[in-house]
Design a protein around this motif. Structure first.
Motif, PDB file in Angstrom:
ATOM      1  N   VAL A 134       0.824  -1.217   0.000  1.00  0.00           N
ATOM      2  CA  VAL A 134       0.000   0.000   0.000  1.00  0.00           C
ATOM      3  C   VAL A 134       0.858   1.267   0.000  1.00  0.00           C
ATOM      4  N   ASN A 135       0.281   2.304  -0.556  1.00  0.00           N
ATOM      5  CA  ASN A 135       0.925   3.602  -0.736  1.00  0.00           C
ATOM      6  C   ASN A 135       0.994   4.379   0.595  1.00  0.00           C
ATOM      7  N   PRO A 136       1.684   5.509   0.624  1.00  0.00           N
ATOM      8  CA  PRO A 136       1.741   6.309   1.852  1.00  0.00           C
ATOM      9  C   PRO A 136       0.386   6.826   2.323  1.00  0.00           C
ATOM     10  N   SER A 137       0.318   7.069   3.620  1.00  0.00           N
ATOM     11  CA  SER A 137      -0.898   7.606   4.240  1.00  0.00           C
ATOM     12  C   SER A 137      -0.668   9.090   4.556  1.00  0.00           C
ATOM     13  N   GLY A 178      -1.207   0.878  -8.588  1.00  0.00           N
ATOM     14  CA  GLY A 178      -1.579   2.276  -8.584  1.00  0.00           C
ATOM     15  C   GLY A 178      -0.289   3.035  -8.297  1.00  0.00           C
ATOM     16  N   GLU A 179      -0.327   4.350  -8.192  1.00  0.00           N
ATOM     17  CA  GLU A 179       0.840   5.202  -7.907  1.00  0.00           C
ATOM     18  C   GLU A 179       1.720   5.313  -9.155  1.00  0.00           C
ATOM     19  N   SER A 180       1.600   6.482  -9.797  1.00  0.00           N
ATOM     20  CA  SER A 180       2.205   6.660 -11.118  1.00  0.00           C
ATOM     21  C   SER A 180       3.719   6.467 -11.138  1.00  0.00           C
ATOM     22  N   GLY A 192      13.087  22.494   2.986  1.00  0.00           N
ATOM     23  CA  GLY A 192      13.817  21.582   2.104  1.00  0.00           C
ATOM     24  C   GLY A 192      13.071  20.257   2.143  1.00  0.00           C
ATOM     25  N   TYR A 193      12.874  19.625   0.988  1.00  0.00           N
ATOM     26  CA  TYR A 193      12.142  18.357   0.993  1.00  0.00           C
ATOM     27  C   TYR A 193      12.842  17.326   0.101  1.00  0.00           C
ATOM     28  N   ILE A 194      13.133  16.192   0.709  1.00  0.00           N
ATOM     29  CA  ILE A 194      13.802  15.088   0.009  1.00  0.00           C
ATOM     30  C   ILE A 194      13.012  13.814   0.301  1.00  0.00           C
ATOM     31  N   PRO A 248       9.996  10.290  -5.046  1.00  0.00           N
ATOM     32  CA  PRO A 248       9.446   9.162  -4.299  1.00  0.00           C
ATOM     33  C   PRO A 248      10.280   8.859  -3.038  1.00  0.00           C
ATOM     34  N   HIS A 249       9.674   8.096  -2.138  1.00  0.00           N
ATOM     35  CA  HIS A 249      10.358   7.728  -0.892  1.00  0.00           C
ATOM     36  C   HIS A 249      11.798   7.280  -1.144  1.00  0.00           C
ATOM     37  N   LEU A 250      12.645   7.586  -0.182  1.00  0.00           N
ATOM     38  CA  LEU A 250      14.068   7.268  -0.363  1.00  0.00           C
ATOM     39  C   LEU A 250      14.327   5.766  -0.383  1.00  0.00           C
ATOM     40  N   THR A 276       4.570   8.494   4.884  1.00  0.00           N
ATOM     41  CA  THR A 276       3.756   9.601   4.385  1.00  0.00           C
ATOM     42  C   THR A 276       4.610  10.486   3.487  1.00  0.00           C
ATOM     43  N   CYS A 277       4.042  11.577   3.019  1.00  0.00           N
ATOM     44  CA  CYS A 277       4.794  12.597   2.285  1.00  0.00           C
ATOM     45  C   CYS A 277       3.945  13.868   2.294  1.00  0.00           C
ATOM     46  N   PRO A 278       4.534  15.027   1.974  1.00  0.00           N
ATOM     47  CA  PRO A 278       3.754  16.274   2.084  1.00  0.00           C
ATOM     48  C   PRO A 278       2.720  16.460   0.972  1.00  0.00           C
TER      49      PRO A 278
HETATM   50 FE1  F3S Z   1       5.547   9.149  -3.105  1.00  0.00          FE
HETATM   51 FE2  F3S Z   1       4.262  11.175  -2.145  1.00  0.00          FE
HETATM   52 FE3  F3S Z   1       5.997  11.514  -4.077  1.00  0.00          FE
HETATM   53  S1  F3S Z   1       3.432   9.208  -2.507  1.00  0.00           S
HETATM   54  S2  F3S Z   1       5.925   9.660  -5.234  1.00  0.00           S
HETATM   55  S3  F3S Z   1       6.460  10.807  -1.996  1.00  0.00           S
HETATM   56  S4  F3S Z   1       3.972  12.384  -3.987  1.00  0.00           S
END
Ligand code: F3S
Length: 393
Positions: free
Chosen positions: A78-81, A135-137, A284-286, A289-291, A345-347
């Motif tokens: 599953v994708n991030p929440s 899912g998740e491009s 700053g955002y890194i 996609p997730h590292l 998660t992610c922003p």
């Molecule tokens: Fe992943 Fe969020 Fe980017 S789901 S691809 S870190 S937009």
């Protein structure tokens, strides 16, 4: 559409209401796309599980499916929440914590693996020519372009239906004849930074509707390809970009293709909206996609030479949930320097606690969505440039 006896029984409800409903969705979409049959899939990746995006209706649907016996028929991630699952963030809004945990509970009750990441290939490597329903491009385009697997860009409900049945429709990128290169795009120069790969990805997404084949002057690193592909899938609708010398042979065809070339200087001119000067308070955002573990380790090595994040700025890093079981030393060091490390998660699928004047990121995908969805000023930069800007030496 042809259905074998097992699928006929499933559709008629002999294996329960949930499977029947899920199969109905797949058959309907498949028929609309001209699929003559369904095919089994090896791995499903379900996106659209953030409470921020699916709200109460989504939560209720997932709870109902879990309650009525819905179970994963195949390996499912599953994708991030929308929350930091460890709950230690100062940057991500945690007000939807309870609701998101209810979603996660329903997903886990159905036997979905609690990965909460957008890089599902970390948990199970796709093999060339195997059929997936992801899912998740960014994950889809990595699966097709880097690993040579076959998956369409599924929406949340279709991927969910595939998880509950183990099947998807045989159409789109599942068929070799639809993996036909229409453009051969030659890069006229070498690319040297994550920023340039992100810009190239954004430009490709905006410039081509059909499948391009990219010819590089220098071989990209894995993390650079990851940024390039995610960016192109954000600004465009691609599920496959053929990478010369990288995409496994036999997973695409070239019949007649138009040749063109591009210069990074032209791309920069086209996308100069992402190349402004950062101002005011900077986030700053890194990690979009997730590292990947090797990117996390690279970050750890670089950050070791810096004191801490400057008071007026913040540095956010997003990583898969499962890293909570590993990388203690690396994450502890990042956190000790004031870096906000968030798990699962992610922003983009969550809210920020406060507004920043500029977001500085190496991710074209994050730049694309944060400027559009969150109406923030976003500037693209490479990892080292971001750290230099927001941390004290
Ligand atoms: Fe992943 Fe969020 Fe980017 S789901 S691809 S870190 S937009």
């Amino acid at each position: 559409m042809y259905l074998d006896k097992y699928l006929e029984k499933m559709l008629n409800g002999e294996y329960g209401w949930v499977k029947a409903k899920a199969l109905q969705i797949i058959v309907k979409v498949g028929e609309a796309l001209g699929a003559e049959k369904l095919i089994p899939v090896k791995h499903v990746h379900v996106s659209g599980i953030s409470y921020l995006n699916i709200g109460e209706p989504g939560l209720k649907l997932l709870e109902e499916l879990a309650e009525k016996g819905g179970r994963a028929e195949v390996y499912t991630t599953v994708n991030p929440s929308c929350i930091d699952l460890l709950g230690e963030t100062r940057v991500i809004d945690q007000s939807m914590y309870k609701q998101q945990l209810l979603i996660n509970k329903a997903l886990e009750k159905m036997g979905f693996n609690p990965t909460y990441t957008c890089i599902p290939y970390l948990h199970r490597l796709p093999a060339p020519r195997e059929h997936l329903a992801w899912g998740e491009s960014n994950a889809v385009i990595m699966a097709n372009s880097f690993y040579g697997a076959y998956t369409n860009r599924e929406g949340g409900p279709l991927a969910l239906a595939a998880a509950l049945t183990g099947y998807t429709y045989y159409a789109g990128l599942h068929k070799l004849e639809n993996r036909d290169v229409k453009y051969i795009v030659k890069l006229r120069n070498e690319l040297h930074s994550e920023k340039e790969y992100s810009l190239l990805g954004l430009w490709i997404g905006e410039s081509f509707n059909d499948i391009p084949l990219l010819v590089f002057q220098n071989k990209p690193f894995f993390h650079e390809l990851k940024l390039l592909l995610a960016s192109s899938a954000a600004s465009g609708s691609h599920g496959l970009i053929v990478l010369n010398g990288i995409t496994p042979k036999g997973t695409y065809i070239i019949d007649k293709a138009e040749r063109t070339s591009i210069d990074i200087v032209e791309i920069k001119k086209n996308l100069d909206k992402y190349l402004g000067e950062p101002h005011g308070s900077i986030l700053g955002y890194i990690g979009c996609p997730h590292l990947h573990p090797y990117e996390l380790y690279m970050l750890y090595r670089i950050v070791s030479n810096y004191k801490r994040v400057k008071d007026q700025h913040a540095l956010l890093v997003s990583i898969p949930y499962t890293y909570k079981n590993y990388f203690d030393k690396e994450v502890a060091l990042l956190k000790s320097k004031g870096i906000d490390v968030v798990y699962g998660t992610c922003p983009i699928v969550s809210k920020l606690r406060r507004k920043y004047d500029t977001v500085l990121t190496n991710s074209g995908k994050a730049a694309f969505y944060m400027s559009r969805l969150h109406k923030l000023d976003v500037v693209l930069a490479s990892l080292k440039e971001i750290i230099d800007r927001v941390m004290e030496k």
